[in-house]
Design an enzyme around this catalytic site. Structure first.
Site, PDB file in Angstrom:
ATOM      1  N   SER C  21     -72.575 -69.918  43.988  1.00 15.70           N
ATOM      2  CA  SER C  21     -72.316 -69.465  45.358  1.00 15.70           C
ATOM      3  C   SER C  21     -73.535 -68.751  45.941  1.00 15.70           C
ATOM      4  O   SER C  21     -74.188 -67.952  45.276  1.00 15.70           O
ATOM      5  CB  SER C  21     -71.124 -68.502  45.350  1.00 15.70           C
ATOM      6  OG  SER C  21     -70.860 -68.052  46.652  1.00 15.70           O
ATOM      7  N   ASN C  99     -65.753 -69.801  47.227  1.00 15.06           N
ATOM      8  CA  ASN C  99     -65.991 -68.432  46.775  1.00 15.06           C
ATOM      9  C   ASN C  99     -65.546 -67.477  47.875  1.00 15.06           C
ATOM     10  O   ASN C  99     -65.887 -67.662  49.042  1.00 15.06           O
ATOM     11  CB  ASN C  99     -67.473 -68.259  46.447  1.00 15.06           C
ATOM     12  CG  ASN C  99     -67.809 -66.879  45.911  1.00 15.06           C
ATOM     13  OD1 ASN C  99     -67.612 -65.877  46.600  1.00 15.06           O
ATOM     14  ND2 ASN C  99     -68.323 -66.815  44.697  1.00 15.06           N
ATOM     15  N   ASN C 127     -65.360 -63.355  44.188  1.00 13.47           N
ATOM     16  CA  ASN C 127     -66.574 -62.559  44.029  1.00 13.47           C
ATOM     17  C   ASN C 127     -66.223 -61.078  44.038  1.00 13.47           C
ATOM     18  O   ASN C 127     -66.059 -60.471  45.095  1.00 13.47           O
ATOM     19  CB  ASN C 127     -67.544 -62.917  45.169  1.00 13.47           C
ATOM     20  CG  ASN C 127     -68.857 -62.183  45.073  1.00 13.47           C
ATOM     21  OD1 ASN C 127     -69.051 -61.347  44.187  1.00 13.47           O
ATOM     22  ND2 ASN C 127     -69.770 -62.485  45.978  1.00 13.47           N
ATOM     23  N   CYS C 130     -70.572 -58.652  43.913  1.00 14.74           N
ATOM     24  CA  CYS C 130     -71.758 -58.671  44.767  1.00 14.74           C
ATOM     25  C   CYS C 130     -72.416 -57.301  44.772  1.00 14.74           C
ATOM     26  O   CYS C 130     -71.781 -56.309  45.110  1.00 14.74           O
ATOM     27  CB  CYS C 130     -71.404 -59.065  46.195  1.00 14.74           C
ATOM     28  SG  CYS C 130     -72.880 -59.102  47.249  1.00 14.74           S
ATOM     29  N   ASN C 192     -73.076 -62.649  37.824  1.00 12.57           N
ATOM     30  CA  ASN C 192     -73.676 -62.434  39.126  1.00 12.57           C
ATOM     31  C   ASN C 192     -75.022 -61.741  38.875  1.00 12.57           C
ATOM     32  O   ASN C 192     -75.408 -61.532  37.733  1.00 12.57           O
ATOM     33  CB  ASN C 192     -72.751 -61.577  40.010  1.00 12.57           C
ATOM     34  CG  ASN C 192     -72.952 -61.881  41.499  1.00 12.57           C
ATOM     35  OD1 ASN C 192     -74.079 -62.061  41.942  1.00 12.57           O
ATOM     36  ND2 ASN C 192     -71.878 -61.934  42.252  1.00 12.57           N
TER      37      ASN C 192
HETATM   38  C1  LIG Z   1     -80.034 -65.805  47.619  1.00 10.98           C
HETATM   39  C2  LIG Z   1     -78.823 -65.632  46.779  1.00 10.98           C
HETATM   40  C3  LIG Z   1     -77.583 -65.454  47.390  1.00 10.98           C
HETATM   41  C4  LIG Z   1     -76.449 -65.276  46.636  1.00 10.98           C
HETATM   42  N1  LIG Z   1     -75.235 -65.128  47.254  1.00 10.98           N
HETATM   43  C5  LIG Z   1     -74.104 -65.045  46.509  1.00 10.98           C
HETATM   44  C6  LIG Z   1     -72.838 -65.001  47.130  1.00 10.98           C
HETATM   45  O1  LIG Z   1     -72.704 -65.067  48.349  1.00 10.98           O
HETATM   46  N2  LIG Z   1     -71.743 -64.903  46.340  1.00 10.98           N
HETATM   47  C7  LIG Z   1     -71.816 -64.857  44.987  1.00 10.98           C
HETATM   48  O2  LIG Z   1     -70.778 -64.792  44.324  1.00 10.98           O
HETATM   49  N3  LIG Z   1     -73.008 -64.914  44.359  1.00 10.98           N
HETATM   50  C8  LIG Z   1     -74.156 -65.001  45.093  1.00 10.98           C
HETATM   51  N4  LIG Z   1     -75.372 -65.088  44.453  1.00 10.98           N
HETATM   52  C9  LIG Z   1     -75.427 -65.031  42.988  1.00 10.98           C
HETATM   53  C10 LIG Z   1     -75.486 -66.429  42.375  1.00 10.98           C
HETATM   54  O3  LIG Z   1     -74.329 -67.160  42.664  1.00 10.98           O
HETATM   55  C11 LIG Z   1     -75.668 -66.351  40.857  1.00 10.98           C
HETATM   56  O4  LIG Z   1     -74.577 -65.661  40.293  1.00 10.98           O
HETATM   57  C12 LIG Z   1     -76.964 -65.646  40.467  1.00 10.98           C
HETATM   58  O5  LIG Z   1     -77.989 -65.971  41.365  1.00 10.98           O
HETATM   59  C13 LIG Z   1     -77.417 -65.961  39.051  1.00 10.98           C
HETATM   60  O6  LIG Z   1     -77.694 -67.327  38.881  1.00 10.98           O
HETATM   61  P1  LIG Z   1     -79.189 -67.955  39.007  1.00 10.98           P
HETATM   62  O7  LIG Z   1     -80.075 -67.142  38.150  1.00 10.98           O
HETATM   63  O8  LIG Z   1     -79.035 -69.373  38.553  1.00 10.98           O
HETATM   64  O9  LIG Z   1     -79.560 -67.862  40.438  1.00 10.98           O
HETATM   65  C14 LIG Z   1     -76.531 -65.268  45.223  1.00 10.98           C
HETATM   66  C15 LIG Z   1     -77.770 -65.441  44.612  1.00 10.98           C
HETATM   67  C16 LIG Z   1     -78.907 -65.634  45.369  1.00 10.98           C
HETATM   68  C17 LIG Z   1     -80.213 -65.819  44.674  1.00 10.98           C
END
Ligand SMILES: Cc1cc2nc3c(=O)[nH]c(=O)nc-3n(C[C@H](O)[C@H](O)[C@H](O)COP(=O)(O)O)c2cc1C
Ligand SMILES: Cc1cc2nc3c(=O)[nH]c(=O)nc-3n(C[C@H](O)[C@H](O)[C@H](O)COP(=O)(O)OP(=O)(O)OC[C@H]3O[C@@H](n4cnc5c(N)ncnc54)[C@H](O)[C@@H]3O)c2cc1C
Ligand SMILES: Cc1cc2nc3c(=O)[nH]c(=O)nc-3n(C[C@H](O)[C@H](O)[C@H](O)COP(=O)(O)OP(=O)(O)OC[C@H]3O[C@@H](n4cnc5c(N)ncnc54)[C@H](O)[C@@H]3O)c2cc1C
Ligand SMILES: Cc1cc2nc3c(=O)[nH]c(=O)nc-3n(C[C@H](O)[C@H](O)[C@H](O)COP(=O)(O)O)c2cc1C
Ligand code: FES
Ligand code: FES
Lengths: 303, 273, 303, 273
Positions: C21, C99, C127, C130, C192
């Protein structure tokens, strides 16, 4: 006046660069690479009452911009430390901080009690945050009551500088920092390693014999900066920042976030003279920016 | 084993004189550096910063393969296996390389008790044997080389070895040249034919199973056997405590390869893990 | 039979690759780069009751092997989501997981209630983790009681697949996972982002307007693997692994540690077709290793 | 502003035909790629993976500077400022580069209402002006270029511009060539001398303070003004929501530069932060 000097409790460090415990041996390992006396201070490998061989191998693994370790507090034990390692440490012209750990609350007292009679020790860093041992370690450091108890116990037996080393593997590190501060610590140092793990997908085996270990290096710097900033808002003691420092800019980043001094850890493995380079670069920075005392950088982040 | 005092180690930079593939996936790099060329001892290694960035994060250790004091260079011989050695293989002559060394202890030779040495290299384990053969000859010890590889194409630095000794035994797993099978069996066969063993010794470098087997053979014939080990290394200077090998001594269950090694008596090490 | 199929609650994913997400928009952003229907499932940007503009800028910063973000749940709000984004999502031939977040416990219920009437939604990822909002978010997800409450509330109103998304910024994530499991969740997804921070030492300003943000990318993978492993020992629900996945080997690492499926996040920014590459590579892996079902990889780490 | 439908973006690889320093610290890179050469529009950009590893972690965005459909290439013009552009500067001709594009919207030209356009580039903001001038000429709009730099040595691609128009105004902050001072003041002076404004418009790219001031000037003379913005970009494709700029519209407080831009009407943007 020395522009780089900073103060932690009753100690004046000639510069804010300390070595992180477990990454600088007992100092002599680095003697071939630079004049170790140039350090602000030297923090030696965690010492326990009894010698420890440490965990099984493999104990280290490379990760993106960092590494995992599960050394498990391998050390020569307090007797050999005093007889074999202290003479060299005592001969150095720098602040000598001994990192200590125990596996029960009382063991911490016992170790420090033993060291109180030893000359040439300027302070203690108390490791209540090792993720690589079964008893004590991070279990103590994630509990504010136990943190307070260990701190208070040690405060009653020493007037030497008392630094509590905190773990980031907690919901709110400022709660632990406050417990240490209220119980009489002179300073808190943070962060110890983050719990981490890696698997070799070819062999399907964990990359560490202990399965999980501690993550260090530049990968964890953003986490460390956030924790230093959080604690700096919560307590008024000087903070020693640790985590992923590779160069002078990283040191300035920690200081701007609120650290009074820092420790350089994993970077020593990559460039054994990195501390010397950093100290020189900090000098140049102060010259270039016309900074009279590096203390002016502490907490100087602009919002 | 007798403790040796390693030469002082420092952080160095040196110019790459050449860096070329000498067998499929195996490269030889020549580095201009007077101090290392003059002072390093057989079995010692250097720890190279193969990139300026964090990939890979650690340095990478390589044995000193050959040195030439008068021409101020030394060589390493390496197999390209992962990100570090891939990057190393891209280095061009004229570029400057950053390394720490010389590191570790070294093979010990005592002409008073040794007249002939068996130098056993398995695969890239041949790397320290060139500098070692040279060193032995200077001390009037006769080197006999045993060199085992999977296949003929992997043989490296044979001319270097041939310039130093005519006694070279080769074994290949696929039988493409020399004996078919493991080099340890050639050593065993050689030793079996000897009539006396007291002026012999063995130096070996290669995969752990080879060293393990060789240690057993050496024990059988009561021939001293020094082995050079490889482990993951976080620092190479004795600080991280990551490079341990299990010993047979419960008083000191681990040795640290970078500082206490890489050379050990075969009997000290527990290869069972 | 599809070798890559895995099961999460009442859902069968055609492969274990979901999008994380907040890193995959509402799906259409990636349509130019690969056939989005090839995904095991798509998890859209967190939706809240009201539209949110998000936090001030700068909201992102590059860090060693990773990045920080403080987007602050910027989203179109539930009405626009249903009217503008759902038609595209509904048109896809993949599992569609929405989400959701709220700023009070009741708001979570309200959001899901609204979505219950909407066709084409296969599940919810909740979620509670956050780090970039003042109310709710990580404050809920670090409390097992609130986690249980939100989970139980949602369980009473939906039979759709219910996934609770957990934060690593806690002392023991398995406590939170157990609370979610006991309260009726079908799965937990983790991790997260880690709370992190960076300062530009030239300007002395924080690199994020909100000062702290969430760290993602390969830097956090070792932390994520350790958390997945911890939770896999603690609960028997299927786990969705998240954190730093860049390639198929990373996916296998998560699955060996105990994940049934994974989410790819930040990597989508670097290579917008990375999910397709990973799915193809997983196919090749199963062929090469003669694996009949990728499910055999789950928890297959050898000790 | 009128919404434009960007060309389909994809992940591409292209061979570097040359990559050379054209002014101190400024390079021009030519990439062989038929599709981009044919289909990209002025103001669009590409997002380059400057390394195979994680340093830097994100891609790096660059405006399309010039295209040549028949010869199947396009150019970018870039200043070397940090790790990403340093690595880019090391790329040799013959190497293959990975990029996403064409990305973003583009400058809009309507020959029915515009006869003459002022193309204002500050520093590297000149990058999109070459492809834009070319595009305008094809549509019978006369381009007048205003090019501001700190000093003469920074001037780039003047021959390209001169081949397209003889109306080129230059301003340097140090007075080494052209007017002394900011280019915005040259634009102001130019506009002041005009007698009618209804067939004019402005296109601009450069530092935010320049765009801000230019927007004010444009408003003064009631001349439409399109500006191309730069922000940090995490993804370049509208997914990360990291590339926002503040607007003057409280209903929609931010625009996302990579997807809704990089080109906006000057009046839409709030440059005050
Ligand atoms: C720019 C950005 C925006 C994100 N927005 C959300 C969000 O709206 N809701 C959520 O549950 N996680 C959000 N995340 C977290 C990601 O879903 C994920 O849990 C986290 O980035 C770890 O995974 P990764 O290392 O593969 O990015 C966001 C991450 C990034 C980098
Ligand atoms: C003292 C010493 C001397 C050495 N001398 C030589 C030499 O002369 N020539 C030579 O080719 N190699 C030598 N090596 C091994 C060499 O250091 C490794 O091959 C190299 O570090 C691999 O780096 P990489 O980044 O290419 O591989 P990586 O990507 O790090 O690793 C690829 C694979 O190889 C394994 N691996 C990595 N390093 C080692 C190691 N040290 N031992 C066993 N497995 C490993 C990894 O676990 C992984 O599975 C020596 C090692 C030591 C400790
Ligand atoms: C749509 C778009 C088009 C662009 N076109 C061009 C072009 O044609 N030619 C050109 O030279 N540059 C252009 N840029 C800017 C270019 O992308 C950056 O200069 C480049 O990303 C810097 O990368 P680096 O790794 O060298 O610097 P970094 O190490 O990332 O940064 C060095 C310093 O520059 C700052 N910085 C980095 N990126 C930007 C940015 N985008 N805006 C403002 N400050 C920044 C950083 O905060 C840091 O202080 C464009 C940017 C965008 C968004
Ligand atoms: C190999 C290794 C061993 C360590 N041993 C100890 C130790 O004995 N005691 C301790 O308090 N911290 C120990 N640490 C943690 C470091 O002191 C430091 O807190 C951590 O590595 C983060 O800093 P860095 O990223 O600069 O390495 C060790 C770290 C490493 C990498
Ligand atoms: S490699 Fe660090 S102690 Fe040997
Ligand atoms: S750069 Fe990611 S949304 Fe614009």
């Amino acid at each position: 006046m020395n522009k780089l000097a900073v103060t932690i409790g009753n100690l004046t460090l000639k510069n804010p660069i300390l070595t992180a415990s477990g990454t600088f041996g007992y100092g002599n390992e680095y003697a071939p690479y630079f004049d170790v006396s140039a350090l602000g201070g030297l923090i030696s490998k965690t010492i326990t009452l009894n010698p420890r061989a440490g965990n099984a191998f493999p104990r280290i693994a490379e990760t993106p911009s960092g590494m995992l370790n599960s050394i498990g507090l391998a050390n020569v034990g307090i007797d050999a430390f005093i007889s074999e390692k202290m003479p060299y440490l005592r001969s150095l012209d720098t602040v000598n901080i001994v990192n200590v750990a125990g596996f029960t609350i009382d063991e911490y007292t016992e170790v420090v009690q033993r060291l109180e009679d030893v000359d040439g020790i300027d302070g203690y860093e108390v490791n209540i945050s090792c993720p690589n041992v079964k008893e004590g370690g991070v279990a103590f450091g994630s509990n504010p009551n136990i943190t307070a108890k260990i701190t208070a116990n040690l405060r009653t037996i020493t007037t030497r500088c008392l630094i509590m080393k905190l773990t980031p593997n907690v919901t709110r590190i400022s709660d632990i920092a406050r417990a240490a501060a209220d119980a009489g610590a002179d300073s808190v140092s943070l962060i110890n390693t983050l719990v981490g793990m890696a698997i070799d997908v070819r062999t399907r085996r964990p990359k560490l014999a202990t399965i999980t270990g501690g993550l260090s290096g530049p990968a964890i710097k953003p986490v460390a900066i956030a924790r230093v900033y959080e604690v700096a808002q919560a307590i008024s003691l000087p903070i020693i920042g640790i985590g992923g420092i590779m160069n002078a800019d990283d040191v300035l980043e920690f200081m701007m976030a609120g650290a009074t001094a820092v420790q350089v850890g994993t970077a020593n493995f990559i460039d054994p003279d990195v501390c010397m380079t950093i100290i020189n670069d900090l000098h140049s920075y102060c010259e270039r920016e016309a900074i009279q005392s590096v203390g002016a950088v502490i907490g100087s982040m602009i919002m | 084993m007798k403790k040796t005092i390693p030469t002082d180690s420092s952080i160095h930079t040196g110019e790459v004189l050449f860096n070329k593939e000498v067998a499929p996936g195996i490269c030889r790099m020549r580095i201009f550096h007077d101090e290392i060329a003059r002072t390093s001892l057989p079995g010692q290694f250097i720890n190279i910063r193969v990139s300026n960035n964090m990939e890979p994060f650690w340095r990478r250790p390589f044995s000193i393969h050959a040195t030439h004091a008068d021409e101020h260079w030394f060589d390493i011989l390496y197999r390209v296996i992962g990100i570090g050695t891939q990057k190393l293989a891209f280095v061009k002559s004229g570029e400057i390389i950053n390394f720490v060394g010389p590191l570790g202890n070294h093979f010990i030779a005592d002409p008073a008790i040794t007249k002939t040495s068996l130098l056993v290299g398995g695969g890239l384990g041949i790397a320290p044997m060139v500098i070692l053969a040279h060193y032995l000859i200077q001390r009037n010890i006769h080197p006999i080389v045993f060199y085992g590889v999977r296949s003929q194409s992997e043989l490296c630095s044979l001319p270097d070895l041939q310039a130093l000794t005519s006694d070279i035994y080769i074994a290949t797993e696929d039988g493409s040249v020399g004996q078919t099978g493991y080099i340890t069996e050639s050593v065993d066969a050689f030793l079996r034919q000897q009539t006396q063993y007291n002026e012999l010794n063995i130096y070996a470098c290669g995969p752990n199973p080879m060293l393990d087997r060789l240690g057993q053979i050496a024990e059988l014939y009561h021939v001293p056997c020094q082995v050079s080990l490889e482990t993951l290394m976080g620092c190479g200077i004795g600080a991280c405590l990551g490079c341990g090998m299990k010993t047979r001594n419960s008083e000191k269950p681990y040795v640290y390869v970078c500082k206490e090694g890489p050379v050990f008596q075969a009997g000290e090490i527990d290869f069972s893990e």
